[in-house]
Design a protein around this motif. Structure first.
Motif, short mmCIF file in Angstrom:
data_model
loop_
_atom_site.label_atom_id
_atom_site.label_comp_id
_atom_site.label_asym_id
_atom_site.label_seq_id
_atom_site.Cartn_x
_atom_site.Cartn_y
_atom_site.Cartn_z
N PRO A 1 0.81 -1.22 0.00
CA PRO A 1 0.00 0.00 0.00
C PRO A 1 0.85 1.27 0.00
CG PRO A 1 -0.07 -1.09 2.16
CD PRO A 1 0.63 -2.02 1.23
N GLU A 2 2.13 1.16 0.40
CA GLU A 2 2.99 2.35 0.47
C GLU A 2 3.56 2.73 -0.89
OE1 GLU A 2 3.78 -0.65 1.28
OE2 GLU A 2 5.68 -1.04 0.25
N ARG A 3 3.46 1.83 -1.85
CA ARG A 3 3.99 2.09 -3.19
C ARG A 3 3.30 3.32 -3.81
NH1 ARG A 3 5.39 -1.54 -7.79
NH2 ARG A 3 5.04 -3.37 -6.52
N THR A 4 4.05 4.14 -4.54
CA THR A 4 3.41 5.26 -5.25
C THR A 4 3.25 4.90 -6.72
OG1 THR A 4 5.53 6.32 -5.67
CG2 THR A 4 4.33 7.01 -3.69
N VAL A 5 2.27 5.51 -7.35
CA VAL A 5 2.09 5.27 -8.79
C VAL A 5 2.23 6.61 -9.52
CG1 VAL A 5 0.51 3.36 -8.27
CG2 VAL A 5 -0.43 5.59 -8.85
N ASP A 6 2.56 6.56 -10.80
CA ASP A 6 2.78 7.83 -11.50
C ASP A 6 1.44 8.52 -11.81
OD1 ASP A 6 1.74 6.91 -13.96
OD2 ASP A 6 3.67 6.01 -14.46
N ARG A 7 1.54 9.76 -12.24
CA ARG A 7 0.33 10.58 -12.39
C ARG A 7 -0.58 10.06 -13.50
NH1 ARG A 7 -0.51 14.14 -8.91
NH2 ARG A 7 1.24 14.28 -7.49
N ALA A 8 0.01 9.51 -14.55
CA ALA A 8 -0.81 8.98 -15.65
C ALA A 8 -1.65 7.81 -15.15
CB ALA A 8 0.08 8.55 -16.81
N ALA A 9 -1.03 6.95 -14.34
CA ALA A 9 -1.75 5.80 -13.79
C ALA A 9 -2.85 6.27 -12.84
CB ALA A 9 -0.78 4.85 -13.08
N ALA A 10 -2.54 7.28 -12.04
CA ALA A 10 -3.53 7.81 -11.09
C ALA A 10 -4.71 8.40 -11.86
CB ALA A 10 -2.89 8.86 -10.18
N ALA A 11 -4.43 9.09 -12.97
CA ALA A 11 -5.51 9.68 -13.77
C ALA A 11 -6.36 8.59 -14.42
CB ALA A 11 -4.92 10.61 -14.83
N ALA A 12 -5.71 7.55 -14.91
CA ALA A 12 -6.44 6.43 -15.52
C ALA A 12 -7.34 5.76 -14.48
CB ALA A 12 -5.47 5.41 -16.12
N TYR A 13 -6.83 5.64 -13.27
CA TYR A 13 -7.60 5.05 -12.17
C TYR A 13 -8.80 5.92 -11.83
CZ TYR A 13 -8.52 3.76 -7.25
OH TYR A 13 -9.11 3.40 -6.06
N GLU A 14 -8.59 7.24 -11.75
CA GLU A 14 -9.72 8.15 -11.47
C GLU A 14 -10.82 7.98 -12.50
OE1 GLU A 14 -10.01 10.47 -9.06
OE2 GLU A 14 -7.99 10.43 -8.20
N ALA A 15 -10.41 7.88 -13.77
CA ALA A 15 -11.39 7.73 -14.85
C ALA A 15 -12.14 6.40 -14.72
CB ALA A 15 -10.69 7.81 -16.21
N ALA A 16 -11.41 5.37 -14.32
CA ALA A 16 -12.04 4.05 -14.15
C ALA A 16 -13.02 4.07 -12.98
CB ALA A 16 -10.96 2.99 -13.93
N ILE A 17 -12.64 4.72 -11.90
CA ILE A 17 -13.54 4.82 -10.73
C ILE A 17 -14.81 5.58 -11.13
CG2 ILE A 17 -13.83 5.91 -8.46
CD1 ILE A 17 -12.24 3.36 -8.22
N ALA A 18 -14.64 6.62 -11.94
CA ALA A 18 -15.81 7.40 -12.36
C ALA A 18 -16.77 6.53 -13.19
CB ALA A 18 -15.36 8.62 -13.17
N ARG A 19 -16.21 5.67 -14.04
CA ARG A 19 -17.07 4.76 -14.83
C ARG A 19 -17.78 3.77 -13.90
NH1 ARG A 19 -13.35 2.63 -19.77
NH2 ARG A 19 -15.22 1.44 -20.29
N ARG A 20 -17.05 3.24 -12.95
CA ARG A 20 -17.63 2.26 -12.03
C ARG A 20 -18.72 2.91 -11.16
NH1 ARG A 20 -20.00 -1.61 -11.39
NH2 ARG A 20 -19.89 -2.99 -9.60
N GLU A 21 -18.50 4.19 -10.80
CA GLU A 21 -19.51 4.92 -10.01
C GLU A 21 -20.84 4.97 -10.75
OE1 GLU A 21 -17.89 8.56 -7.29
OE2 GLU A 21 -17.47 8.73 -9.42
N ARG A 22 -20.76 5.04 -12.07
CA ARG A 22 -22.00 5.09 -12.86
C ARG A 22 -22.58 3.70 -13.10
NH1 ARG A 22 -18.98 9.36 -15.29
NH2 ARG A 22 -18.13 8.04 -16.94
N GLY A 23 -21.92 2.66 -12.58
CA GLY A 23 -22.48 1.32 -12.63
C GLY A 23 -21.87 0.41 -13.68
N GLU A 24 -20.96 0.93 -14.50
CA GLU A 24 -20.37 0.08 -15.53
C GLU A 24 -19.61 -1.09 -14.88
OE1 GLU A 24 -18.25 2.26 -18.51
OE2 GLU A 24 -17.63 0.44 -19.56
N PRO A 25 -19.79 -2.31 -15.38
CA PRO A 25 -19.12 -3.46 -14.75
C PRO A 25 -17.60 -3.35 -14.82
CG PRO A 25 -20.83 -4.19 -16.31
CD PRO A 25 -20.68 -2.72 -16.49
N VAL A 26 -16.96 -3.81 -13.77
CA VAL A 26 -15.49 -3.82 -13.72
C VAL A 26 -14.91 -4.56 -14.93
CG1 VAL A 26 -13.50 -4.71 -12.43
CG2 VAL A 26 -15.37 -3.59 -11.22
#
Ligand code: GLN
Length: 323
Positions: free
Chosen positions: A57-82
């Protein structure tokens, strides 16, 4: 304008911070498994195994990966299947491409594959080495992502049996066929399974020893009440008409002409359709045999349909005949 102190830090956010944020957002959105989903989506975005995410959990990820993750969470928030967000789903221990062109393979359907493998093995063993025998003809009707033929071919291939079978798969949806084609190719099975555009069985008048199908079986009136994830899947793959068995009944009606004399059809059904499928077989195929196998949850899940009791007998007894 450069604001002092606002420069990005050398490394991006930590796994722990990103997971916490994702879990909070998905929990607030009413998602059933916010932690698992966040871990899977972060793993995908950062190019890491979920186990690596959980272990560090202490590992850091780069900003591009963090942005991709944010976008994925936003899709999942709207109900799209993982599975659609990641583009992959594991089925029968195999990785399959999935997208909105076809239903996401469900774990229950692994039972259909297991039973189909058992039936195929039983029938091949019963031939008792008669080398001149015709290949066993197998068709998966409404193949969707191709999950069933990919898994069954892999299981039979592990036993060196692909030379003894001829496998076809059909779908009425061109998009599904294209997806199934890419999954077969990804598993080296493009020359093993023949795909065919068809409403249920291929037009060719041949008979099949094994007819497999996970057809739409949800009652039309229930489709709007399925979990929100399901609304991202093709309605064509789910909506089985007024009582859910409309498409399955159409397939049953084709069996007298298309199922080989000693053949068997294996049909996935809904967990509340055990009695209804038996009634449908009695109505459409009077005198035929039907047995319903439960899934791991103990719910009716796969109906075996054949001309007589011998046709629906469990496979293992016959495999034992090898000794
Ligand atoms: N099992 C699926 C669901 O409940 C339905 C699959 C199907 O209709 N074949 O969402």
């Amino acid at each position: 304008m450069v604001v002092p102190g606002a420069e990005a830090p050398a490394s991006g956010p930590s796994v722990a911070d990103l997971l916490r944020e994702g879990i909070d957002r998905l929990r607030a959105a009413g998602t059933e498994r916010p932690r698992l989903d966040s871990e899977l989506l972060l793993g995908q975005a950062a190019g890491l195994e979920r186990t690596a995410i959980v272990a560090h959990p202490e590992r850091t990820v780069d900003r591009a990966a963090a942005a991709a993750y944010e976008a994925a969470i936003a899709r999942r928030e709207r109900g799209e299947p993982v599975a659609y967000i990641r583009g992959v789903k594991e089925f029968f221990g195999l990785e399959l491409h999935v997208d909105a062109r076809a239903l996401i393979p469900r774990p229950e359907t692994e039972l259909l594959v297991e039973l189909a493998a058992r039936q195929a093995l039983g029938r091949l063993a019963a031939r008792d080495g008669s080398a001149a025998a015709e290949p066993l003809r197998i068709v998966d009707v409404g193949t969707g992502s191709g999950a069933i033929p990919v898994a069954l071919s892999t299981a039979l291939g592990a036993g060196g049996l692909l030379g003894a079978v001829r496998i076809m798969a059909t779908d009425i949806s061109d998009g599904a066929l294209a997806l199934a084609g890419s999954n077969l190719a990804a598993h080296g099975l493009a020359d093993v399974v023949a795909l065919s555009a068809a409403d249920l069985l291929p037009a060719d008048p041949g008979m099949f020893d094994l007819v497999l199908a996970n057809l739409p079986y949800v009652a039309s009136g229930d489709v709007p009440h399925l979990p929100v994830d399901t609304s991202f899947e093709p309605a064509l793959a789910l909506d089985g008409g007024p009582d859910g068995l409309h498409v399955i009944r159409r397939l049953l009606a084709l069996l007298p002409a298309r199922l080989a004399p000693a053949g068997v059809a294996l049909l996935e059904i809904g967990g509340d359709q055990g009695a209804a499928i038996v009634a449908a077989v009695v109505a459409v195929l009077p005198g035929w045999a039907c047995r319903v196998e439960p899934d791991l949850a103990g719910l009716p899940r796969v109906a075996l349909v054949a001309r007589d009791q011998a046709g629906i007998a469990a496979g293992p007894g016959r495999i034992a005949g090898q000794s």
